[in-house]
Design a protein around this motif. Structure first.
Motif, short mmCIF file in Angstrom:
data_model
loop_
_atom_site.label_atom_id
_atom_site.label_comp_id
_atom_site.label_asym_id
_atom_site.label_seq_id
_atom_site.Cartn_x
_atom_site.Cartn_y
_atom_site.Cartn_z
N ASN A 81 -3.90 6.85 13.27
CA ASN A 81 -3.18 5.72 12.69
C ASN A 81 -3.97 4.43 12.89
O ASN A 81 -3.39 3.37 13.06
CB ASN A 81 -1.79 5.62 13.35
CG ASN A 81 -0.89 4.60 12.69
OD1 ASN A 81 -1.09 4.25 11.52
ND2 ASN A 81 0.08 4.08 13.44
N ASN A 113 7.16 5.74 15.33
CA ASN A 113 8.26 4.79 15.14
C ASN A 113 8.30 4.15 13.75
O ASN A 113 9.36 3.93 13.20
CB ASN A 113 8.14 3.67 16.19
CG ASN A 113 8.15 4.24 17.59
OD1 ASN A 113 9.16 4.69 18.08
ND2 ASN A 113 6.99 4.24 18.23
N GLY A 114 7.11 3.83 13.21
CA GLY A 114 7.05 3.12 11.93
C GLY A 114 7.74 3.90 10.82
O GLY A 114 8.51 3.34 10.03
N ARG A 132 1.02 0.48 14.77
CA ARG A 132 0.06 0.02 13.82
C ARG A 132 0.40 0.45 12.40
O ARG A 132 -0.36 0.21 11.47
CB ARG A 132 -1.32 0.65 14.16
CG ARG A 132 -1.90 0.22 15.51
CD ARG A 132 -3.05 1.11 15.98
NE ARG A 132 -2.56 2.42 16.39
CZ ARG A 132 -3.33 3.44 16.76
NH1 ARG A 132 -4.66 3.29 16.79
NH2 ARG A 132 -2.81 4.59 17.11
N ASP A 153 5.89 -2.64 11.58
CA ASP A 153 5.33 -1.92 12.73
C ASP A 153 3.88 -2.38 12.88
O ASP A 153 2.95 -1.70 12.47
CB ASP A 153 5.40 -0.40 12.51
CG ASP A 153 4.91 0.36 13.74
OD1 ASP A 153 4.93 -0.21 14.85
OD2 ASP A 153 4.49 1.51 13.59
N THR A 160 4.10 8.68 11.67
CA THR A 160 3.86 8.05 12.97
C THR A 160 5.16 8.07 13.77
O THR A 160 6.23 8.38 13.23
CB THR A 160 3.36 6.59 12.81
OG1 THR A 160 4.42 5.79 12.30
CG2 THR A 160 2.16 6.50 11.89
O1 3SL Z 1 4.90 4.31 16.42
C1 3SL Z 1 4.28 4.16 15.39
O2 3SL Z 1 4.78 4.28 14.28
C2 3SL Z 1 2.80 3.92 15.48
O3 3SL Z 1 2.43 2.86 14.68
C3 3SL Z 1 2.33 3.89 16.88
S1 3SL Z 1 0.61 3.82 17.08
O4 3SL Z 1 0.20 2.44 17.11
O5 3SL Z 1 -0.07 4.52 16.04
O6 3SL Z 1 0.32 4.42 18.37
#
Ligand code: 3SL
Length: 241
Positions: free
Chosen positions: A83, A104-105, A28, A25, A102
């Motif tokens: 993040n 998606n990660g 981030r 991811d 977070t």
């Molecule tokens: O989605 C995630 O897991 C994040 O990494 C998204 S963000 O870059 O922190 O917005």
């Protein structure tokens, strides 16, 4: 060794696990995980559920923990951190455990957490992951992009391609011998096209644009650097790196 690239966690085969899973991811979460561990963080523990994060982190001494949470790109209220990897300075994180959730990660990490080995990768620590693969030669390797809410993310697939590209180059094996699925070949092609301008690629990516709207330009610059950290985040127990 056979490499498989999956653009999102949902595309991984059901009821199977590889010898080695690599969650990606770039923007981030996995850039942040690498940064925290490289800066001397005691560990990073990932959660998909915020309530569970709060409950578990409360069992930890307050001076030894940090809570990081992101939803929709923004910081979760009441947490010390969002993040942004740039907030994770050695002064702040050294000796402390980062409890993080977070969008998606952490979902990608949950999906692969029962694999024999689980690593996290981003461009910034790509070389360490590649070195591990070349040394240990796991039989099946899944490189799993986190995507965005179930859909494809340009930057995660480019990072999967960066890993596969380096494995091909260093092992001197033809890509078709290493590739377990067609996605590996297309990820290598995507990375090859953009390897000298990853920041430019991020500017085309939907999540890159989202972060630019949130004024995270410096995060994009930082995450677009390749092989700057030697850290290899490896799961020690489910969810803990
Ligand atoms: O989605 C995630 O897991 C994040 O990494 C998204 S963000 O870059 O922190 O917005």
């Amino acid at each position: 060794m056979k490499l498989f690239v999956y653009h999102t966690p949902e595309l991984t085969p059901k009821d199977q696990a590889p010898d080695c899973a690599i969650a990606v991811d770039v923007l981030r979460a996995t850039s942040t995980i690498a940064t925290v561990l490289s800066a001397g963080g005691e560990a990073v523990q990932v959660f998909s559920d915020l309530d569970e994060l709060i409950a578990v982190s409360e069992t930890w001494p307050s001076q030894k923990r940090l809570r990081a949470g992101e939803r929709g790109g923004g910081k979760v209220s009441g947490f010390e951190l969002g993040n942004s990897p740039l907030d994770c300075t050695p002064e702040l994180v050294e000796g402390r455990r980062l409890f993080i959730s977070t969008t998606n990660g952490t979902r990608a990490l949950k999906r692969v957490q029962h694999s024999a080995t689980v690593l996290t990768a981003a461009f910034i620590n790509r070389a360490a992951v590649v070195q591990y693969l070349l040394e240990k030669q796991p039989e099946t390797v899944w490189i799993v992009g986190s995507g965005w809410e179930g859909s494809f993310s340009l930057e995660d697939t480019a990072c999967a391609g960066a890993i596969a590209h380096a494995v091909v180059e260093k092992s001197q094996l033809p890509p078709e011998e290493l590739a377990g699925n067609d996605e590996v070949i297309s990820a290598i092609a995507l990375y090859s096209q953009w390897q000298n301008n990853l920041l430019g690629l991020f500017h085309h990516a939907s999540h890159g644009k989202r972060l630019l709207r949130l004024e995270c330009d410096e995060d994009l610059k930082y995450c677009s650097q390749t092989d700057i950290l030697t850290v290899l985040p490896m799961q020690q127990e489910p969810g803990v790196f």
